[in-house]
Write a protein that holds these residues in place. Sequence first.
Motif, PDB file in Angstrom:
ATOM      1  N   GLY A  37     103.019 -24.476  98.992  1.00  0.00           N
ATOM      2  CA  GLY A  37     102.395 -25.126  98.134  1.00  0.00           C
ATOM      3  C   GLY A  37     101.398 -24.454  96.922  1.00  0.00           C
ATOM      4  N   THR A 101      88.809 -24.015  98.266  1.00  0.00           N
ATOM      5  CA  THR A 101      88.362 -24.957  99.429  1.00  0.00           C
ATOM      6  C   THR A 101      88.707 -24.338 100.905  1.00  0.00           C
ATOM      7  OG1 THR A 101      90.317 -26.204  98.865  1.00  0.00           O
ATOM      8  CG2 THR A 101      88.467 -27.092  98.386  1.00  0.00           C
ATOM      9  N   ARG A 102      89.737 -23.173 100.882  1.00  0.00           N
ATOM     10  CA  ARG A 102      90.270 -23.044 101.985  1.00  0.00           C
ATOM     11  C   ARG A 102      89.005 -22.134 102.810  1.00  0.00           C
ATOM     12  NH1 ARG A 102      95.766 -20.201 103.463  1.00  0.00           N
ATOM     13  NH2 ARG A 102      95.452 -19.141 105.213  1.00  0.00           N
ATOM     14  N   LEU A 105      86.261 -24.793 103.796  1.00  0.00           N
ATOM     15  CA  LEU A 105      86.710 -25.610 104.658  1.00  0.00           C
ATOM     16  C   LEU A 105      86.343 -24.812 106.180  1.00  0.00           C
ATOM     17  CD1 LEU A 105      89.805 -27.093 103.482  1.00  0.00           C
ATOM     18  CD2 LEU A 105      87.919 -28.401 104.203  1.00  0.00           C
ATOM     19  N   TYR A 132      96.272 -29.771 107.524  1.00  0.00           N
ATOM     20  CA  TYR A 132      96.203 -28.297 106.932  1.00  0.00           C
ATOM     21  C   TYR A 132      95.315 -27.341 108.104  1.00  0.00           C
ATOM     22  CZ  TYR A 132      94.417 -24.720 103.489  1.00  0.00           C
ATOM     23  OH  TYR A 132      94.445 -23.561 102.824  1.00  0.00           O
ATOM     24  N   CYS A 178      91.845 -36.129 104.371  1.00  0.00           N
ATOM     25  CA  CYS A 178      92.457 -35.133 103.396  1.00  0.00           C
ATOM     26  C   CYS A 178      92.925 -36.180 102.564  1.00  0.00           C
ATOM     27  CB  CYS A 178      93.344 -34.260 103.969  1.00  0.00           C
ATOM     28  SG  CYS A 178      94.473 -33.156 102.744  1.00  0.00           S
ATOM     29  N   ASN A 182      97.871 -33.708 102.417  1.00  0.00           N
ATOM     30  CA  ASN A 182      98.877 -32.411 102.662  1.00  0.00           C
ATOM     31  C   ASN A 182      99.241 -32.789 104.297  1.00  0.00           C
ATOM     32  OD1 ASN A 182     100.373 -30.210 103.187  1.00  0.00           O
ATOM     33  ND2 ASN A 182      98.756 -28.935 102.681  1.00  0.00           N
ATOM     34  N   ASP A 210      88.323 -33.416 102.183  1.00  0.00           N
ATOM     35  CA  ASP A 210      89.385 -32.302 101.581  1.00  0.00           C
ATOM     36  C   ASP A 210      90.094 -32.924 100.507  1.00  0.00           C
ATOM     37  OD1 ASP A 210      90.929 -30.341 100.515  1.00  0.00           O
ATOM     38  OD2 ASP A 210      91.748 -29.719 102.471  1.00  0.00           O
ATOM     39  N   CYS A 212      91.293 -31.670  97.649  1.00  0.00           N
ATOM     40  CA  CYS A 212      91.992 -30.570  96.699  1.00  0.00           C
ATOM     41  C   CYS A 212      93.101 -30.748  95.904  1.00  0.00           C
ATOM     42  CB  CYS A 212      92.144 -29.026  97.379  1.00  0.00           C
ATOM     43  SG  CYS A 212      93.546 -29.142  98.413  1.00  0.00           S
ATOM     44  N   TYR A 213      93.680 -32.172  96.124  1.00  0.00           N
ATOM     45  CA  TYR A 213      94.883 -32.639  95.490  1.00  0.00           C
ATOM     46  C   TYR A 213      94.353 -33.640  94.730  1.00  0.00           C
ATOM     47  CZ  TYR A 213      97.657 -29.543  98.423  1.00  0.00           C
ATOM     48  OH  TYR A 213      98.380 -28.581  99.103  1.00  0.00           O
ATOM     49  N   SER A 247      88.619 -28.123  94.297  1.00  0.00           N
ATOM     50  CA  SER A 247      89.388 -26.804  93.938  1.00  0.00           C
ATOM     51  C   SER A 247      89.921 -26.855  92.450  1.00  0.00           C
ATOM     52  CB  SER A 247      90.449 -26.619  94.725  1.00  0.00           C
ATOM     53  OG  SER A 247      91.121 -25.334  94.732  1.00  0.00           O
ATOM     54  N   SER A 249      92.370 -24.934  92.212  1.00  0.00           N
ATOM     55  CA  SER A 249      94.033 -24.333  92.350  1.00  0.00           C
ATOM     56  C   SER A 249      94.970 -25.228  91.941  1.00  0.00           C
ATOM     57  CB  SER A 249      94.003 -23.962  93.942  1.00  0.00           C
ATOM     58  OG  SER A 249      93.122 -22.959  94.349  1.00  0.00           O
ATOM     59  N   LYS A 250      94.930 -26.448  92.417  1.00  0.00           N
ATOM     60  CA  LYS A 250      96.171 -27.517  92.129  1.00  0.00           C
ATOM     61  C   LYS A 250      95.738 -28.389  90.812  1.00  0.00           C
ATOM     62  CE  LYS A 250      96.318 -26.910  96.604  1.00  0.00           C
ATOM     63  NZ  LYS A 250      97.178 -25.766  97.400  1.00  0.00           N
ATOM     64  N   ARG A 258      90.551 -18.516  92.570  1.00  0.00           N
ATOM     65  CA  ARG A 258      89.626 -18.472  93.852  1.00  0.00           C
ATOM     66  C   ARG A 258      88.479 -19.261  93.350  1.00  0.00           C
ATOM     67  NH1 ARG A 258      92.378 -19.994  96.100  1.00  0.00           N
ATOM     68  NH2 ARG A 258      91.414 -19.925  97.914  1.00  0.00           N
ATOM     69  N   TYR A 333     103.848 -32.969  97.160  1.00  0.00           N
ATOM     70  CA  TYR A 333     104.683 -32.826  98.248  1.00  0.00           C
ATOM     71  C   TYR A 333     105.593 -34.055  98.526  1.00  0.00           C
ATOM     72  CZ  TYR A 333     101.464 -28.934  99.680  1.00  0.00           C
ATOM     73  OH  TYR A 333     100.917 -27.917  99.697  1.00  0.00           O
TER      74      TYR A 333
END
Length: 402
Positions: A37, A101-102, A105, A132, A178, A182, A210, A212-213, A247, A249-250, A258, A333
């Motif tokens: 991902g 976020t990794r 979290l 996740y 989430c 995910n 979470d 993040c998406y 985040s 990131s996505k 980061r 996804y």
Amino acid sequence: MNDALNQLQPYPFEKLRALLAGAQPPSEKKAIALSIGEPKHRSPAFVAEALSANLDQLAVYPTTLGIPALREAIAAWCGRRFGVPAGWLDPARHVLPVNGTREALFAFTQAVVNRVDSSQEPGLVVSPNPFYQIYEGAALLAGAQPHYLACLQEHGFNPDFDAVPSEIWRRCQLLFLCSPGNPTGALIPLETLKKLIQLADEFDFVIAADECYSELYFDEQQPPAGLLSACAELGRSDFARCVVFHSLSKRSNLPGLRSGFVAGDADILKSFLLYRTYHGCAMPVQTQLASVAAWNDEEHVRANRALYREKFAAVLDILGGVLDVQRPDGGFYLWAKTPVDDETFSRELFAREHVTVVPGSYLSRSVDGLNPGANRVRMALVAPLAECVEAAERIRSFLQND
Ligand SMILES: Cc1ncc(COP(=O)(O)O)c(C=O)c1O
């Protein structure tokens, strides 16, 4: 060594490597990975420029709290995006930058979970299943016990929160949400978020959402609600027990920057800041300045969504008649049902078509003999359109030749 390390599960990609070891995919077919991902769309040039324009900040130690400009940009974005009324989110108390976020979290769980001695029942960290994997590892290393809530198709791929017994909520210290999920892509409805906040008050637990998406959705007119939207609707201006994780990131195709943030309950974030100060995870100032530019712009995010929309339409058009798969509510996804068990499907697809997907059972745990990821695979539509289309065509011919 820390005994709890032995409780950690191998990461799904480690299991996948073992599953595919020894397979000999046809060399004339170029490898296509739908497994990881990792966003592949181009990173916005203006963010790279903001980063390189501020390299003089390499000579500066960043603070864990972050610079006011970043916290202000984030608070303003939350206001625009989730309808948080002006003045509710105080950038000084309700927002913290995190390095994606990794790590957040994971670290947040260490700060929230209250360890008990071995004579008492450990607290629960409740999470969706599939999930996740960081949620689980973070819970175990914090001395809590993970508790999984199955996300099944008959319940819209969300946990059936109404079916959770009070005893579980009583022991719950931290609830992970989430949304979009995910790997399922399901959104948690606003009404459910409001109910969960009531439960958090009743049973005194913290909600870590979470999200993040959250910026990858299909209808430009209907951005998904988040936990902050639920707080806004409830008039919960202190965001008590609620913390969201976001985040770049996505949203902005910046997984290598980061950069993300947490926002919500000021008392919880105060303790989290203390934890982070010792943990040593301040965001470099040049990264913070580049992040300000990213949070202040939506045009590149709209363009990003348009690319995903195009890919989902093309891929689902090809797979529609041959595979049981639906467009998700959000995220990137597909969570497809497989005609054979998910490991066999993934191994054979790789061996015959050189396409990699993740077996659903690697992303979930069996509870009472039920693994909600069994007979499903996760496919990330992160590669360019032509590659996603090629992968879908190979999957179709794989299924038709079966
Ligand atoms: C559900 C979920 N949460 C968090 C993350 C971590 O993302 P990042 O640390 O890049 O913000 C990922 C990454 O794939 C994810 O899928």
